[in-house]
Write a protein that holds these residues in place. Structure first.
Motif, PDB file in Angstrom:
ATOM      1  N   GLY A  94     -54.138 -30.432 -77.392  1.00 63.42           N
ATOM      2  CA  GLY A  94     -55.246 -30.618 -76.465  1.00 63.42           C
ATOM      3  C   GLY A  94     -56.342 -31.476 -77.042  1.00 63.42           C
ATOM      4  N   LYS A  95     -57.588 -31.190 -76.621  1.00 66.10           N
ATOM      5  CA  LYS A  95     -58.714 -32.043 -76.972  1.00 66.10           C
ATOM      6  C   LYS A  95     -59.948 -31.197 -77.247  1.00 66.10           C
ATOM      7  CE  LYS A  95     -57.304 -35.956 -74.023  1.00 66.10           C
ATOM      8  NZ  LYS A  95     -57.764 -36.948 -73.017  1.00 66.10           N
ATOM      9  N   VAL A  96     -60.835 -31.768 -78.057  1.00 67.53           N
ATOM     10  CA  VAL A  96     -62.197 -31.265 -78.178  1.00 67.53           C
ATOM     11  C   VAL A  96     -63.048 -32.071 -77.213  1.00 67.53           C
ATOM     12  CG1 VAL A  96     -64.195 -30.988 -79.704  1.00 67.53           C
ATOM     13  CG2 VAL A  96     -61.875 -30.575 -80.577  1.00 67.53           C
ATOM     14  N   VAL A  97     -63.764 -31.391 -76.342  1.00 64.80           N
ATOM     15  CA  VAL A  97     -64.556 -32.078 -75.323  1.00 64.80           C
ATOM     16  C   VAL A  97     -66.003 -31.580 -75.380  1.00 64.80           C
ATOM     17  CG1 VAL A  97     -62.577 -32.406 -73.794  1.00 64.80           C
ATOM     18  CG2 VAL A  97     -63.998 -30.368 -73.542  1.00 64.80           C
ATOM     19  N   PRO A  98     -66.953 -32.380 -74.925  1.00 65.86           N
ATOM     20  CA  PRO A  98     -68.353 -31.943 -74.934  1.00 65.86           C
ATOM     21  C   PRO A  98     -68.609 -30.846 -73.908  1.00 65.86           C
ATOM     22  CG  PRO A  98     -68.154 -34.067 -73.848  1.00 65.86           C
ATOM     23  CD  PRO A  98     -66.813 -33.769 -74.432  1.00 65.86           C
ATOM     24  N   GLY A  99     -69.651 -30.080 -74.145  1.00 67.12           N
ATOM     25  CA  GLY A  99     -70.007 -29.011 -73.220  1.00 67.12           C
ATOM     26  C   GLY A  99     -70.215 -29.484 -71.801  1.00 67.12           C
ATOM     27  N   SER A 100     -70.620 -30.733 -71.642  1.00 65.89           N
ATOM     28  CA  SER A 100     -70.859 -31.277 -70.298  1.00 65.89           C
ATOM     29  C   SER A 100     -69.589 -31.361 -69.460  1.00 65.89           C
ATOM     30  CB  SER A 100     -71.490 -32.670 -70.410  1.00 65.89           C
ATOM     31  OG  SER A 100     -70.630 -33.553 -71.115  1.00 65.89           O
ATOM     32  N   TYR A 101     -68.405 -31.199 -70.106  1.00 66.52           N
ATOM     33  CA  TYR A 101     -67.145 -31.240 -69.365  1.00 66.52           C
ATOM     34  C   TYR A 101     -66.856 -29.936 -68.626  1.00 66.52           C
ATOM     35  CZ  TYR A 101     -64.973 -35.673 -70.747  1.00 66.52           C
ATOM     36  OH  TYR A 101     -64.639 -36.981 -70.882  1.00 66.52           O
ATOM     37  N   ALA A 102     -67.666 -28.915 -68.848  1.00 63.21           N
ATOM     38  CA  ALA A 102     -67.362 -27.598 -68.295  1.00 63.21           C
ATOM     39  C   ALA A 102     -67.136 -27.640 -66.787  1.00 63.21           C
ATOM     40  CB  ALA A 102     -68.488 -26.629 -68.636  1.00 63.21           C
ATOM     41  N   ASP A 103     -67.967 -28.373 -66.086  1.00 67.66           N
ATOM     42  CA  ASP A 103     -67.877 -28.399 -64.627  1.00 67.66           C
ATOM     43  C   ASP A 103     -66.776 -29.322 -64.119  1.00 67.66           C
ATOM     44  OD1 ASP A 103     -70.035 -26.650 -64.530  1.00 67.66           O
ATOM     45  OD2 ASP A 103     -71.507 -28.276 -64.491  1.00 67.66           O
ATOM     46  N   LYS A 104     -66.132 -30.068 -65.027  1.00 68.76           N
ATOM     47  CA  LYS A 104     -65.087 -31.001 -64.617  1.00 68.76           C
ATOM     48  C   LYS A 104     -63.680 -30.424 -64.760  1.00 68.76           C
ATOM     49  CE  LYS A 104     -67.761 -35.002 -66.330  1.00 68.76           C
ATOM     50  NZ  LYS A 104     -67.727 -36.181 -67.220  1.00 68.76           N
ATOM     51  N   LEU A 105     -63.552 -29.282 -65.443  1.00 68.56           N
ATOM     52  CA  LEU A 105     -62.219 -28.799 -65.793  1.00 68.56           C
ATOM     53  C   LEU A 105     -61.349 -28.551 -64.569  1.00 68.56           C
ATOM     54  CD1 LEU A 105     -62.935 -26.290 -68.711  1.00 68.56           C
ATOM     55  CD2 LEU A 105     -62.329 -28.714 -68.832  1.00 68.56           C
ATOM     56  N   ALA A 106     -61.925 -27.992 -63.525  1.00 67.30           N
ATOM     57  CA  ALA A 106     -61.139 -27.648 -62.342  1.00 67.30           C
ATOM     58  C   ALA A 106     -60.748 -28.856 -61.499  1.00 67.30           C
ATOM     59  CB  ALA A 106     -61.910 -26.647 -61.489  1.00 67.30           C
ATOM     60  N   THR A 107     -61.263 -30.028 -61.843  1.00 64.06           N
ATOM     61  CA  THR A 107     -60.974 -31.225 -61.050  1.00 64.06           C
ATOM     62  C   THR A 107     -59.825 -32.050 -61.612  1.00 64.06           C
ATOM     63  OG1 THR A 107     -62.487 -32.689 -62.268  1.00 64.06           O
ATOM     64  CG2 THR A 107     -63.436 -31.329 -60.495  1.00 64.06           C
ATOM     65  N   GLY A 108     -59.295 -31.663 -62.780  1.00 59.79           N
ATOM     66  CA  GLY A 108     -58.249 -32.462 -63.407  1.00 59.79           C
ATOM     67  C   GLY A 108     -58.771 -33.672 -64.144  1.00 59.79           C
ATOM     68  N   ALA A 109     -60.065 -33.662 -64.465  1.00 60.96           N
ATOM     69  CA  ALA A 109     -60.662 -34.817 -65.145  1.00 60.96           C
ATOM     70  C   ALA A 109     -60.189 -34.969 -66.579  1.00 60.96           C
ATOM     71  CB  ALA A 109     -62.191 -34.698 -65.115  1.00 60.96           C
ATOM     72  N   VAL A 110     -59.752 -33.863 -67.188  1.00 58.65           N
ATOM     73  CA  VAL A 110     -59.223 -33.946 -68.553  1.00 58.65           C
ATOM     74  C   VAL A 110     -57.739 -34.278 -68.466  1.00 58.65           C
ATOM     75  CG1 VAL A 110     -58.907 -32.762 -70.745  1.00 58.65           C
ATOM     76  CG2 VAL A 110     -60.903 -32.239 -69.340  1.00 58.65           C
ATOM     77  N   ARG A 111     -57.362 -35.379 -69.068  1.00 57.04           N
ATOM     78  CA  ARG A 111     -55.998 -35.882 -68.959  1.00 57.04           C
ATOM     79  C   ARG A 111     -55.388 -36.051 -70.347  1.00 57.04           C
ATOM     80  NH1 ARG A 111     -54.951 -38.296 -64.020  1.00 57.04           N
ATOM     81  NH2 ARG A 111     -53.550 -39.858 -64.897  1.00 57.04           N
ATOM     82  N   MET A 112     -54.080 -35.955 -70.416  1.00 54.38           N
ATOM     83  CA  MET A 112     -53.371 -36.317 -71.642  1.00 54.38           C
ATOM     84  C   MET A 112     -51.932 -36.646 -71.271  1.00 54.38           C
ATOM     85  SD  MET A 112     -52.838 -32.764 -73.785  1.00 54.38           S
ATOM     86  CE  MET A 112     -51.556 -31.578 -73.359  1.00 54.38           C
ATOM     87  N   PRO A 113     -51.242 -37.402 -72.132  1.00 51.62           N
ATOM     88  CA  PRO A 113     -49.872 -37.806 -71.803  1.00 51.62           C
ATOM     89  C   PRO A 113     -48.956 -36.608 -71.607  1.00 51.62           C
ATOM     90  CG  PRO A 113     -50.728 -39.101 -73.634  1.00 51.62           C
ATOM     91  CD  PRO A 113     -51.712 -38.005 -73.396  1.00 51.62           C
TER      92      PRO A 113
END
Length: 439
Positions: free
Chosen positions: A22-41
């Motif tokens: 996975g990834k280390v992401v900034p705290g500001s990503y909290a509200d984006k998690l449910a939208t599929g904004a975090v991507r990886m191959p």
């Protein structure tokens, strides 16, 4: 847990070897998690033990190494007790761009199996017993850990020794505190038969949660051991001449009214129980790769060494692979005793529960239950005898094709064949270094 208040947190999914990717992401990503904004191959969940891409993988060469979307599981964000700074861990699953579950994601594989139980109005309740070994890995060979009380390495096994539990009490105090913080329902802990070997049992619960708990617990144990100046390993066989690490799974099935479908008020259990046992036995040889996924796994599968090697079952018999424990009939359950501690919990429960469901669907009938020493029986179907044979059997078996998606089967076999080839280039006395904390 307020993810927005953190500088960073971790989003992780489970690869085929059970490692967190996975990834280390900034705290500001909290509200984006449910939208599929975090991507990886998509290929990240199909890498080998060392994290290398699989040669000629269809996930890379047929799709141009396409990205997928990570979505949170039902599991709430949790602290990371093995880190010194504030952070959080958010378990995720991988989906394709159209939102479909990625077929080679191990957690989706288990959800796929459980959907068949859901369709019948059934719920699987499961619990695990997990063995691990504390070691000193500071030299060229794995060695026994130092007893914190006297500063000397452990020199023998101490089955159910309270003195040994007391010696390692600071580690276990942190382990229980960490498990509670992460929502992992750890229950009893004992010292086991191996040098520095321990077992922790988990409270029973829904099967998907049980797999989550087992996966998270392995990372917790390994991380906290380092904080205490040791290493912890779930390797199936840390020492050639000592007890190996296993992982037993207990499960029962409840109907829509909460009744145990294995319970008929008698010790023998219902026809459904026997159907499920028969399915587990039928699928066991071809499931060897799931129960024993690494080269070291096969060092544990030795007759008479408390690791079942044949597809046999019995009532209150610990020499068989499938045991029906005694006790109150309302708690009638199946104990699957084959797997090593080095398994991927999602794939293990997929194989066990998928096989049980096939037994129910096909109304399979089991062999005669073994009443004595199963190791003395020479006419029982056996597990694969080596890693390569296990890969071949898993790839070709029709029961495995009913349990697992074709893409997962293909990815798993490619991964294992690449690992077999790489281990052939590494001196055998150094193989443990690759497995110690990865499995």
């Amino acid at each position: 847990m307020d993810l927005n208040a953190l500088q960073t947190f971790r989003v992780v999914a489970c690869d085929l070897n059970g490692q967190m990717r996975g990834k280390v992401v900034p705290g500001s990503y909290a509200d984006k998690l449910a939208t599929g904004a975090v991507r990886m191959p998509l290929s990240v969940l199909n890498v080998d033990l060392w994290g290398a891409d699989i040669e000629n993988s269809p996930l890379v060469f047929d799709t141009g190494d396409a990205d997928g979307m990570l979505f949170p599981t039902e599991r709430a964000p949790m602290p990371v007790p093995w880190l010194t700074g504030p952070s959080a861990l958010v378990p995720m699953t991988l989906h394709t761009d159209d939102g479909a579950p990625f077929a080679a994601d191990p957690r989706h594989a288990l959800a796929r199996v459980l959907a068949k139980y859901d369709a019948r109005g059934w719920q699987v309740v499961a619990a695990t017993e997990m063995e691990f070994t504390l070691v000193d890995d500071s030299d060229q060979q794995v060695q026994a850990p130092v007893n914190p009380r006297n500063g000397r390495p452990l020199d023998s096994s101490s089955i159910l020794s309270m003195a040994q539990m007391d010696a390692f009490a600071p580690f276990f105090d942190d382990l229980y505190a960490g498990a509670a913080a992460m929502g992992i329902p750890a229950e009893t802990a004992i010292s086991e038969a191996g040098v520095g070997q321990f077992e922790v049992t988990m409270r029973h619960g829904p099967a998907l949660q049980a797999a989550d708990n087992a996966w998270l617990f392995k990372s917790l144990v390994r991380g906290l051991a380092r904080q205490h100046g040791m290493a912890a390993t779930f390797m199936a066989k840390p020492y050639a001449n000592d007890s190996g690490n296993g992982m037993h799974v207990h499960f029962s099935v409840l109907d829509a009214d909460g009744n145990n479908v294995f319970d008929n008020g008698c010790d023998d259990g219902t026809d459904v129980l026997r159907n499920a046992v028969a399915g587990c036995l039928a699928a066991m040889p071809a499931s060897s790769l799931i129960f024993a996924p690494h080269g070291n796994s096969y060092d544990r599968l030795v007759d008479g060494a408390h690791a079942p090697t044949a597809a046999a079952w019995g009532y209150e018999n610990r020499t068989v692979a499938i045991r029906i424990p005694g006790g109150p009939t309302a708690a009638r359950r199946i104990e699957h005793r084959t797997a090593g501690g080095d398994i991927n919990p999602y794939l293990l429960l997929s194989a066990v529960l998928g096989a049980a469901m096939i037994g129910v669907e096909d109304q399979m009938q089991p062999s005669v239950p073994i009443a004595g020493n199963a190791y003395a029986q020479d006419d029982l179907p056996s597990l694969a005898g080596d890693w390569t044979s296990a890969v071949d059997a898993f790839e070709a078996d029709p029961l495995m094709a009913r349990i697992f998606d074709p893409l997962l089967i293909d990815c798993m076999c490619r991964t294992k064949r690449q690992e077999i080839a790489k281990f052939a280039t590494i001196p055998e006395h150094l193989h443990w270094q690759a497995w110690l904390e990865r499995v």
